[in-house]
Each structure stands twice: as structure tokens, then as C-alpha cells.
Design a protein around this motif. Structure first.
Motif, PDB file in Angstrom:
ATOM      1  N   ASN A   7       0.409  -1.265   0.154  1.00 20.48           N
ATOM      2  CA  ASN A   7       0.220  -0.067   0.042  1.00 20.48           C
ATOM      3  C   ASN A   7       0.987   0.682   0.358  1.00 20.48           C
ATOM      4  O   ASN A   7       1.680   2.020   1.154  1.00 20.48           O
ATOM      5  N   VAL A   8       0.557   2.253  -0.892  1.00 21.09           N
ATOM      6  CA  VAL A   8       1.610   3.008  -1.420  1.00 21.09           C
ATOM      7  C   VAL A   8       1.040   4.427  -0.632  1.00 21.09           C
ATOM      8  O   VAL A   8       1.504   5.478  -0.379  1.00 21.09           O
ATOM      9  N   PHE A   9      -0.023   4.693  -0.531  1.00 20.56           N
ATOM     10  CA  PHE A   9      -0.777   5.573  -0.304  1.00 20.56           C
ATOM     11  C   PHE A   9      -0.579   5.941   0.956  1.00 20.56           C
ATOM     12  O   PHE A   9      -0.577   5.205   2.612  1.00 20.56           O
ATOM     13  N   ARG A  10      -0.833   7.124   1.648  1.00 26.68           N
ATOM     14  CA  ARG A  10      -0.687   7.835   2.524  1.00 26.68           C
ATOM     15  C   ARG A  10      -1.223   8.647   3.023  1.00 26.68           C
ATOM     16  O   ARG A  10      -1.731   9.629   2.193  1.00 26.68           O
ATOM     17  N   GLN A  11      -1.948   9.194   3.913  1.00 26.92           N
ATOM     18  CA  GLN A  11      -3.302  10.373   4.918  1.00 26.92           C
ATOM     19  C   GLN A  11      -3.007  11.173   4.349  1.00 26.92           C
ATOM     20  O   GLN A  11      -1.465  11.564   5.160  1.00 26.92           O
ATOM     21  N   GLY A  12      -3.202  12.651   3.889  1.00 28.19           N
ATOM     22  CA  GLY A  12      -2.604  13.781   4.068  1.00 28.19           C
ATOM     23  C   GLY A  12      -0.977  13.822   2.984  1.00 28.19           C
ATOM     24  O   GLY A  12      -0.916  13.051   2.474  1.00 28.19           O
ATOM     25  N   SER A  53      -6.027  26.429  -3.960  1.00 30.01           N
ATOM     26  CA  SER A  53      -5.608  26.446  -2.328  1.00 30.01           C
ATOM     27  C   SER A  53      -4.832  24.437  -2.059  1.00 30.01           C
ATOM     28  O   SER A  53      -4.544  24.782  -0.995  1.00 30.01           O
ATOM     29  N   ALA A  54      -5.525  23.861  -2.879  1.00 29.01           N
ATOM     30  CA  ALA A  54      -5.049  22.283  -2.221  1.00 29.01           C
ATOM     31  C   ALA A  54      -5.679  21.463  -3.209  1.00 29.01           C
ATOM     32  O   ALA A  54      -6.530  21.916  -4.588  1.00 29.01           O
ATOM     33  N   ILE A  55      -5.432  20.068  -3.254  1.00 29.57           N
ATOM     34  CA  ILE A  55      -5.467  19.007  -3.979  1.00 29.57           C
ATOM     35  C   ILE A  55      -5.843  18.148  -3.383  1.00 29.57           C
ATOM     36  O   ILE A  55      -5.357  18.104  -2.256  1.00 29.57           O
ATOM     37  N   GLU A  56      -7.594  17.720  -3.553  1.00 24.57           N
ATOM     38  CA  GLU A  56      -7.882  16.447  -2.422  1.00 24.57           C
ATOM     39  C   GLU A  56      -7.722  14.970  -4.134  1.00 24.57           C
ATOM     40  O   GLU A  56      -8.531  14.903  -4.377  1.00 24.57           O
ATOM     41  N   TYR A  57      -6.751  14.311  -3.660  1.00 28.47           N
ATOM     42  CA  TYR A  57      -6.636  13.261  -4.003  1.00 28.47           C
ATOM     43  C   TYR A  57      -7.422  11.567  -3.734  1.00 28.47           C
ATOM     44  O   TYR A  57      -7.499  11.492  -2.007  1.00 28.47           O
ATOM     45  N   THR A  58      -8.049  10.851  -4.473  1.00 29.54           N
ATOM     46  CA  THR A  58      -8.956   9.888  -4.420  1.00 29.54           C
ATOM     47  C   THR A  58      -8.385   9.078  -5.102  1.00 29.54           C
ATOM     48  O   THR A  58      -7.520   9.251  -5.921  1.00 29.54           O
ATOM     49  N   ALA A  59      -8.984   7.630  -5.223  1.00 30.59           N
ATOM     50  CA  ALA A  59      -7.861   6.761  -5.848  1.00 30.59           C
ATOM     51  C   ALA A  59      -8.748   4.792  -5.798  1.00 30.59           C
ATOM     52  O   ALA A  59      -9.317   5.062  -4.425  1.00 30.59           O
ATOM     53  N   TYR A  60      -8.781   4.306  -6.606  1.00 31.75           N
ATOM     54  CA  TYR A  60      -9.811   2.967  -6.501  1.00 31.75           C
ATOM     55  C   TYR A  60      -7.745   2.335  -5.868  1.00 31.75           C
ATOM     56  O   TYR A  60      -7.081   2.041  -6.825  1.00 31.75           O
ATOM     57  N   GLU A  61      -8.302   2.332  -4.420  1.00 29.51           N
ATOM     58  CA  GLU A  61      -7.084   1.831  -3.881  1.00 29.51           C
ATOM     59  C   GLU A  61      -6.114   0.273  -4.522  1.00 29.51           C
ATOM     60  O   GLU A  61      -5.002   0.548  -4.561  1.00 29.51           O
ATOM     61  N   SER A  62      -7.044  -0.255  -4.543  1.00 32.84           N
ATOM     62  CA  SER A  62      -6.423  -1.600  -4.281  1.00 32.84           C
ATOM     63  C   SER A  62      -6.227  -1.873  -6.377  1.00 32.84           C
ATOM     64  O   SER A  62      -5.095  -2.383  -5.891  1.00 32.84           O
ATOM     65  N   MET A  63      -7.025  -1.335  -7.620  1.00 33.57           N
ATOM     66  CA  MET A  63      -6.479  -0.952  -7.881  1.00 33.57           C
ATOM     67  C   MET A  63      -5.266  -0.010  -8.615  1.00 33.57           C
ATOM     68  O   MET A  63      -4.294  -0.665  -9.384  1.00 33.57           O
ATOM     69  N   ALA A  64      -4.705   0.991  -7.400  1.00 32.18           N
ATOM     70  CA  ALA A  64      -3.777   1.908  -7.929  1.00 32.18           C
ATOM     71  C   ALA A  64      -2.054   1.038  -7.542  1.00 32.18           C
ATOM     72  O   ALA A  64      -1.683   1.139  -7.921  1.00 32.18           O
ATOM     73  N   ASN A  65      -2.818   0.676  -6.212  1.00 35.06           N
ATOM     74  CA  ASN A  65      -1.687  -0.476  -5.248  1.00 35.06           C
ATOM     75  C   ASN A  65      -0.889  -1.464  -6.374  1.00 35.06           C
ATOM     76  O   ASN A  65      -0.094  -1.968  -6.479  1.00 35.06           O
ATOM     77  N   GLU A 126      -0.090   6.192 -15.638  1.00 33.21           N
ATOM     78  CA  GLU A 126      -1.076   4.329 -16.102  1.00 33.21           C
ATOM     79  C   GLU A 126      -2.131   4.035 -14.104  1.00 33.21           C
ATOM     80  O   GLU A 126      -2.579   3.504 -14.474  1.00 33.21           O
ATOM     81  N   VAL A 127      -1.128   5.143 -13.000  1.00 35.08           N
ATOM     82  CA  VAL A 127      -2.006   4.718 -12.037  1.00 35.08           C
ATOM     83  C   VAL A 127      -3.381   5.493 -11.892  1.00 35.08           C
ATOM     84  O   VAL A 127      -3.889   7.032 -12.464  1.00 35.08           O
ATOM     85  N   PRO A 128      -4.234   4.922 -11.638  1.00 33.64           N
ATOM     86  CA  PRO A 128      -6.360   5.432 -11.488  1.00 33.64           C
ATOM     87  C   PRO A 128      -6.134   6.411 -10.263  1.00 33.64           C
ATOM     88  O   PRO A 128      -6.033   5.993  -9.240  1.00 33.64           O
ATOM     89  N   VAL A 129      -5.186   7.641  -9.895  1.00 36.16           N
ATOM     90  CA  VAL A 129      -5.540   8.602  -8.333  1.00 36.16           C
ATOM     91  C   VAL A 129      -5.582   9.289  -9.002  1.00 36.16           C
ATOM     92  O   VAL A 129      -5.446  10.270 -10.820  1.00 36.16           O
ATOM     93  N   PHE A 130      -6.883  10.003  -8.647  1.00 36.24           N
ATOM     94  CA  PHE A 130      -7.524  11.691  -9.523  1.00 36.24           C
ATOM     95  C   PHE A 130      -7.572  11.961  -8.419  1.00 36.24           C
ATOM     96  O   PHE A 130      -7.533  12.526  -7.078  1.00 36.24           O
ATOM     97  N   GLY A 131      -6.944  13.668  -8.641  1.00 32.78           N
ATOM     98  CA  GLY A 131      -7.139  14.990  -8.154  1.00 32.78           C
ATOM     99  C   GLY A 131      -7.849  16.096  -8.344  1.00 32.78           C
ATOM    100  O   GLY A 131      -8.699  16.739  -9.606  1.00 32.78           O
ATOM    101  N   LYS A 132      -8.542  15.906  -7.358  1.00 30.56           N
ATOM    102  CA  LYS A 132      -9.870  17.726  -7.835  1.00 30.56           C
ATOM    103  C   LYS A 132      -9.109  18.993  -6.587  1.00 30.56           C
ATOM    104  O   LYS A 132      -8.759  18.817  -5.875  1.00 30.56           O
TER     105      LYS A 132
END
Length: 146
Positions: A7-12, A53-65, A126-132
Motif C-alpha cells: 500500500n503506497v498511500f499515505r493520508q494527507g 489552494s489544495a488538491i484532494e486526492y482519491t483513488a481506486y486503492e486496490s487497482m492503484a496499488n 498509468e495509475v488511477p489516482v484522481f486529483g480534485k
């Protein structure tokens, strides 16, 4: 035996202290002659008269990992690297903060440079990470990777 997908994701945001600790942990690996590091930082872009002012990142975590893992394995097969670490933020990351940390180590600098560029370009493509992109006026738009 199949490797476990990390799992490469870290909160914040990714803290500078975390980055420093990651680098320091490699001092005992004396076969390493070079490290190359990419730090993706959130910019205060101006778009249509509004400032991010910021980016809110979301992902399909299992697919992205799984995709991060595939990129990692491909990088090890293409380049003579010693180790590689990838960390990506989820949630809100303010301007000036780090959202992506990629750390590649190898016996020689040229390989570290080339491998790092390959990894970062593959992640962006290639990685399905999305930034708002969140604007100062509380509006938003979905970020397009460039």
C-alpha cells in the motif's frame, strides 16, 4: 511465491520528516552509490482567475496499488536498481506540500536518474489516482495530468 502488493498511500501530505527518515535508513546499504528522489508538490496554479489552494486526492486503492506494484516490478526488470520506494497522498494536500515521493537507489547515478524518470512518467500515465483541485473560493475542478 508472489510478492504482497504494498500500500503506497499515505493520508494527507507527505511530511519532510518522513522523507528524511526514509533517506537515513539507507546509510547501512553500502552497495548503493546513488539515490535519486522525486518530490511532487502541489502548486498554487491560477486557472480562469482562481487560485488552487489544495488538491484532494482519491483513488481506486486496490487497482492503484496493483498498478504501482506493476510499475515497480517493471522498473526492477529494466534497470539495475538496488531499491525503490513510492508514496502517494490521499485526501487533502495544501499548496506547497508534498503529494508524491519516489526514491530510487542504485550502484551508479545514471541508472538512478533514468529509473526515476521512467517511474514518475509511468505513474502519471498509468495509475488511477484522481486529483480534485480546490480553489480559494470553495469551487473545484478535476485535475488533468500533464
Amino acid at each position: 511465491m508472489e510478492k504482497k502488493v504494498k500500500n503506497v498511500f499515505r493520508q494527507g501530505a507527505i511530511a519532510p520528516e518522513f522523507i528524511a527518515e526514509s533517506i537515513a535508513k539507507h546509510q547501512s546499504k553500502t552497495e548503493i552509490g546513488a539515490h535519486d528522489i522525486f518530490l511532487g508538490q502541489v502548486r498554487a496554479d491560477k486557472i480562469d482567475g482562481k487560485t488552487v489552494s489544495a488538491i484532494e486526492y482519491t483513488a481506486y486503492e486496490s487497482m492503484a496499488n496493483a498498478k504501482f506494484n506493476e510499475i515497480r516490478e517493471n522498473t526492477f526488470s529494466k534497470f539495475n536498481i538496488t531499491c525503490m520506494h513510492i508514496y502517494h497522498s490521499l485526501g487533502n494536500v495544501g499548496v506547497g506540500e508534498i503529494c508524491l515521493f519516489v526514491f530510487v537507489s542504485s550502484p551508479h547515478r545514471r541508472v538512478a536518474f533514468e529509473a526515476l524518470e521512467y517511474v514518475v512518467e509511468e505513474i502519471k500515465a498509468e495509475v488511477p489516482v484522481f486529483g480534485k483541485e480546490l480553489f480559494q473560493d470553495d469551487s473545484y475542478q478535476w485535475k488533468v495530468n500533464t
